[in-house]
Write a protein that holds these residues in place. Structure first.
Motif, PDB file in Angstrom:
ATOM      1  N   SER A  49       0.798  -1.220   0.000  1.00 45.96           N
ATOM      2  CA  SER A  49       0.000   0.000   0.000  1.00 45.96           C
ATOM      3  C   SER A  49       0.838   1.282   0.000  1.00 45.96           C
ATOM      4  CB  SER A  49      -0.997   0.016   1.164  1.00 45.96           C
ATOM      5  OG  SER A  49      -0.344  -0.154   2.385  1.00 45.96           O
ATOM      6  N   ASN A  50       2.040   1.244   0.582  1.00 36.37           N
ATOM      7  CA  ASN A  50       2.814   2.486   0.712  1.00 36.37           C
ATOM      8  C   ASN A  50       4.222   2.440   0.134  1.00 36.37           C
ATOM      9  OD1 ASN A  50       0.709   3.785   2.221  1.00 36.37           O
ATOM     10  ND2 ASN A  50       1.294   2.504   3.951  1.00 36.37           N
ATOM     11  N   GLY A  51       4.684   1.269  -0.310  1.00 37.34           N
ATOM     12  CA  GLY A  51       5.995   1.160  -0.940  1.00 37.34           C
ATOM     13  C   GLY A  51       7.128   0.884   0.029  1.00 37.34           C
ATOM     14  N   TRP A  52       8.269   0.462  -0.554  1.00 40.14           N
ATOM     15  CA  TRP A  52       9.442   0.114   0.249  1.00 40.14           C
ATOM     16  C   TRP A  52      10.031   1.322   0.965  1.00 40.14           C
ATOM     17  CZ3 TRP A  52      10.818  -4.251   2.198  1.00 40.14           C
ATOM     18  CH2 TRP A  52      10.498  -5.446   1.556  1.00 40.14           C
ATOM     19  N   ASP A  53      10.011   2.498   0.326  1.00 41.51           N
ATOM     20  CA  ASP A  53      10.595   3.679   0.971  1.00 41.51           C
ATOM     21  C   ASP A  53       9.869   4.004   2.273  1.00 41.51           C
ATOM     22  OD1 ASP A  53      12.491   3.933  -1.011  1.00 41.51           O
ATOM     23  OD2 ASP A  53      11.421   5.503  -2.096  1.00 41.51           O
ATOM     24  N   ASN A  54       8.540   3.908   2.259  1.00 36.23           N
ATOM     25  CA  ASN A  54       7.754   4.143   3.464  1.00 36.23           C
ATOM     26  C   ASN A  54       8.098   3.112   4.535  1.00 36.23           C
ATOM     27  OD1 ASN A  54       4.920   3.221   4.906  1.00 36.23           O
ATOM     28  ND2 ASN A  54       5.206   5.440   4.833  1.00 36.23           N
ATOM     29  N   PHE A  55       8.196   1.849   4.136  1.00 29.02           N
ATOM     30  CA  PHE A  55       8.555   0.800   5.093  1.00 29.02           C
ATOM     31  C   PHE A  55       9.918   1.082   5.718  1.00 29.02           C
ATOM     32  CE2 PHE A  55      11.013  -3.019   5.960  1.00 29.02           C
ATOM     33  CZ  PHE A  55      10.264  -3.555   7.009  1.00 29.02           C
ATOM     34  N   ARG A  56      10.906   1.448   4.890  1.00 30.34           N
ATOM     35  CA  ARG A  56      12.260   1.715   5.396  1.00 30.34           C
ATOM     36  C   ARG A  56      12.264   2.891   6.380  1.00 30.34           C
ATOM     37  NH1 ARG A  56      14.250  -2.908   4.959  1.00 30.34           N
ATOM     38  NH2 ARG A  56      14.475  -3.682   2.843  1.00 30.34           N
ATOM     39  N   GLU A  57      11.406   3.882   6.136  1.00 27.36           N
ATOM     40  CA  GLU A  57      11.327   5.024   7.054  1.00 27.36           C
ATOM     41  C   GLU A  57      10.714   4.602   8.393  1.00 27.36           C
ATOM     42  OE1 GLU A  57      11.682   8.799   8.708  1.00 27.36           O
ATOM     43  OE2 GLU A  57      12.769   7.778   7.110  1.00 27.36           O
ATOM     44  N   ILE A  58       9.693   3.774   8.360  1.00 29.30           N
ATOM     45  CA  ILE A  58       9.093   3.239   9.596  1.00 29.30           C
ATOM     46  C   ILE A  58      10.161   2.451  10.366  1.00 29.30           C
ATOM     47  CG2 ILE A  58       7.428   1.567  10.511  1.00 29.30           C
ATOM     48  CD1 ILE A  58       5.635   2.300   8.052  1.00 29.30           C
ATOM     49  N   GLU A  59      10.891   1.618   9.647  1.00 30.88           N
ATOM     50  CA  GLU A  59      11.950   0.805  10.250  1.00 30.88           C
ATOM     51  C   GLU A  59      13.025   1.697  10.870  1.00 30.88           C
ATOM     52  OE1 GLU A  59      14.138  -3.056   8.523  1.00 30.88           O
ATOM     53  OE2 GLU A  59      14.601  -1.233   7.391  1.00 30.88           O
ATOM     54  N   ARG A  60      13.426   2.736  10.164  1.00 35.09           N
ATOM     55  CA  ARG A  60      14.460   3.656  10.650  1.00 35.09           C
ATOM     56  C   ARG A  60      14.037   4.317  11.967  1.00 35.09           C
ATOM     57  NH1 ARG A  60      15.409   8.493  11.461  1.00 35.09           N
ATOM     58  NH2 ARG A  60      13.494   9.259  10.530  1.00 35.09           N
ATOM     59  N   LYS A  61      12.779   4.736  12.033  1.00 33.88           N
ATOM     60  CA  LYS A  61      12.294   5.401  13.246  1.00 33.88           C
ATOM     61  C   LYS A  61      12.306   4.453  14.447  1.00 33.88           C
ATOM     62  CE  LYS A  61       9.478   8.913  11.009  1.00 33.88           C
ATOM     63  NZ  LYS A  61       8.123   9.348  10.669  1.00 33.88           N
ATOM     64  N   ILE A  62      11.928   3.208  14.235  1.00 35.49           N
ATOM     65  CA  ILE A  62      11.935   2.240  15.340  1.00 35.49           C
ATOM     66  C   ILE A  62      13.362   1.937  15.776  1.00 35.49           C
ATOM     67  CG2 ILE A  62      11.443  -0.171  15.963  1.00 35.49           C
ATOM     68  CD1 ILE A  62       8.800   0.108  14.437  1.00 35.49           C
ATOM     69  N   ILE A  63      14.264   1.774  14.823  1.00 35.14           N
ATOM     70  CA  ILE A  63      15.671   1.523  15.173  1.00 35.14           C
ATOM     71  C   ILE A  63      16.232   2.695  15.961  1.00 35.14           C
ATOM     72  CG2 ILE A  63      18.002   1.326  14.189  1.00 35.14           C
ATOM     73  CD1 ILE A  63      16.719  -0.530  12.044  1.00 35.14           C
ATOM     74  N   GLU A  64      15.934   3.907  15.533  1.00 37.94           N
ATOM     75  CA  GLU A  64      16.391   5.096  16.256  1.00 37.94           C
ATOM     76  C   GLU A  64      15.826   5.102  17.684  1.00 37.94           C
ATOM     77  OE1 GLU A  64      15.572   9.856  16.018  1.00 37.94           O
ATOM     78  OE2 GLU A  64      15.816   8.782  14.115  1.00 37.94           O
ATOM     79  N   GLU A  65      14.573   4.752  17.812  1.00 36.72           N
ATOM     80  CA  GLU A  65      13.898   4.735  19.111  1.00 36.72           C
ATOM     81  C   GLU A  65      14.523   3.732  20.088  1.00 36.72           C
ATOM     82  OE1 GLU A  65       9.769   2.691  20.517  1.00 36.72           O
ATOM     83  OE2 GLU A  65       9.673   3.902  18.692  1.00 36.72           O
ATOM     84  N   ILE A  66      14.871   2.551  19.600  1.00 39.94           N
ATOM     85  CA  ILE A  66      15.375   1.506  20.508  1.00 39.94           C
ATOM     86  C   ILE A  66      16.887   1.507  20.673  1.00 39.94           C
ATOM     87  CG2 ILE A  66      13.409  -0.011  20.067  1.00 39.94           C
ATOM     88  CD1 ILE A  66      15.376  -1.733  18.374  1.00 39.94           C
ATOM     89  N   SER A  67      17.597   2.255  19.856  1.00 38.75           N
ATOM     90  CA  SER A  67      19.062   2.165  19.845  1.00 38.75           C
ATOM     91  C   SER A  67      19.725   2.628  21.139  1.00 38.75           C
ATOM     92  CB  SER A  67      19.636   2.920  18.651  1.00 38.75           C
ATOM     93  OG  SER A  67      19.369   4.303  18.771  1.00 38.75           O
ATOM     94  N   ASP A  68      19.062   3.440  21.922  1.00 38.60           N
ATOM     95  CA  ASP A  68      19.643   3.906  23.179  1.00 38.60           C
ATOM     96  C   ASP A  68      19.343   2.976  24.351  1.00 38.60           C
ATOM     97  OD1 ASP A  68      20.857   6.189  22.155  1.00 38.60           O
ATOM     98  OD2 ASP A  68      19.026   7.368  22.342  1.00 38.60           O
ATOM     99  N   LYS A  69      18.506   1.990  24.134  1.00 36.07           N
ATOM    100  CA  LYS A  69      18.144   1.065  25.206  1.00 36.07           C
ATOM    101  C   LYS A  69      19.249   0.036  25.391  1.00 36.07           C
ATOM    102  CE  LYS A  69      13.402   2.023  24.559  1.00 36.07           C
ATOM    103  NZ  LYS A  69      12.078   1.737  24.509  1.00 36.07           N
ATOM    104  N   ASP A  70      19.210  -0.648  26.540  1.00 42.39           N
ATOM    105  CA  ASP A  70      20.248  -1.615  26.883  1.00 42.39           C
ATOM    106  C   ASP A  70      19.674  -3.003  27.090  1.00 42.39           C
ATOM    107  OD1 ASP A  70      22.848  -0.539  26.986  1.00 42.39           O
ATOM    108  OD2 ASP A  70      22.345   0.586  28.792  1.00 42.39           O
ATOM    109  N   ASN A  71      20.586  -3.978  27.030  1.00 45.25           N
ATOM    110  CA  ASN A  71      20.271  -5.361  27.372  1.00 45.25           C
ATOM    111  C   ASN A  71      19.251  -5.983  26.418  1.00 45.25           C
ATOM    112  OD1 ASN A  71      21.121  -7.391  29.114  1.00 45.25           O
ATOM    113  ND2 ASN A  71      19.298  -7.195  30.378  1.00 45.25           N
ATOM    114  N   LEU A  72      19.416  -5.675  25.120  1.00 46.69           N
ATOM    115  CA  LEU A  72      18.507  -6.187  24.100  1.00 46.69           C
ATOM    116  C   LEU A  72      19.251  -7.066  23.106  1.00 46.69           C
ATOM    117  CD1 LEU A  72      16.673  -2.861  23.120  1.00 46.69           C
ATOM    118  CD2 LEU A  72      15.850  -4.616  24.710  1.00 46.69           C
ATOM    119  N   VAL A  73      18.536  -8.048  22.585  1.00 50.42           N
ATOM    120  CA  VAL A  73      18.968  -8.750  21.379  1.00 50.42           C
ATOM    121  C   VAL A  73      18.005  -8.261  20.310  1.00 50.42           C
ATOM    122  CG1 VAL A  73      19.262 -10.965  20.228  1.00 50.42           C
ATOM    123  CG2 VAL A  73      19.829 -10.754  22.654  1.00 50.42           C
ATOM    124  N   ILE A  74      18.551  -7.650  19.263  1.00 47.49           N
ATOM    125  CA  ILE A  74      17.736  -6.994  18.249  1.00 47.49           C
ATOM    126  C   ILE A  74      17.913  -7.694  16.903  1.00 47.49           C
ATOM    127  CG2 ILE A  74      17.329  -4.823  17.012  1.00 47.49           C
ATOM    128  CD1 ILE A  74      18.655  -3.407  19.471  1.00 47.49           C
TER     129      ILE A  74
END
Length: 187
Positions: A49-74
């Motif tokens: 419905s929205n294309g790969w670019d939209n998906f990659r932007e959603i993915e980027r925002k989540i990665i940015e959000e979780i990148s400062d957290k600790d003790n994760l397997v991602i």
């Protein structure tokens, strides 16, 4: 400190990640699953419905959000390494491990995985075998340049991959990785 598992579809990121997190007493995050939960749609539906670019932007925002957290397997999606911002965010608080496998192993794993067949959109629109080889060849330099460690999972089962990761982390226990709770695992 986090452990980040990168690699192509069906390289073992989610399966190994869940087991590794469980053994080490860490939390496991599958970025694709987080995207599907938040958007109440499969990756296939989002891309359709929205294309790969939209998906990659959603993915980027989540990665940015979780990148400062600790003790994760991602376990980010297979194409997350295509964006330099994702790699930088994941590296600042994590060790990146590339789970790789040969083309034939990936193809067989994809054919066995009903979820991958149903919910993962084609990346190129080509026949599966041709697409796998083409996309892996294109992404290999990204995986290689992004990773601190790589493990070929082609001939290994989940437990063997987990043991290999833990062994490598113990061996390379540099100061930036000392926060990873390896003492939880005695295997």
């Amino acid at each position: 400190m986090n452990i980040v598992l990168i690699g192509y579809r069906s390289s073992g990121k989610s399966t190994v990640g869940r087991r590794l997190a469980n053994l080490l007493g860490m939390k496991f995050l599958d970025i694709d699953e987080m995207i599907e939960e938040r958007h109440k749609k499969s990756i296939y539906e989002i891309v359709k419905s929205n294309g790969w670019d939209n998906f990659r932007e959603i993915e980027r925002k989540i990665i940015e959000e979780i990148s400062d957290k600790d003790n994760l397997v991602i376990a980010p999606g297979g194409g997350a390494v295509l964006l330099k911002e994702n790699v930088e965010a994941l590296k600042k608080n994590g060790i990146i491990i590339w789970l790789m496998a040969d083309f034939e192993t990936i193809r067989k794993r994809i054919e066995k995985d009903d979820k991958t067949i149903r919910q993962r959109p084609s990346l190129t629109g080509k026949e599966a075998t041709e697409e796998i080889e083409e996309v892996i060849r294109y992404r290999e330099p990204f995986y290689k340049n992004s990773s601190d460690v790589h493990i070929d999972t082609s001939q290994l089962n989940v437990e063997e991959v987990v043991r290999e990761i833990i062994s490598i982390l113990k061996e390379r226990r540099a100061s930036r990785w000392e926060e990873i709770p390896l003492d939880h695992y005695s295997g």
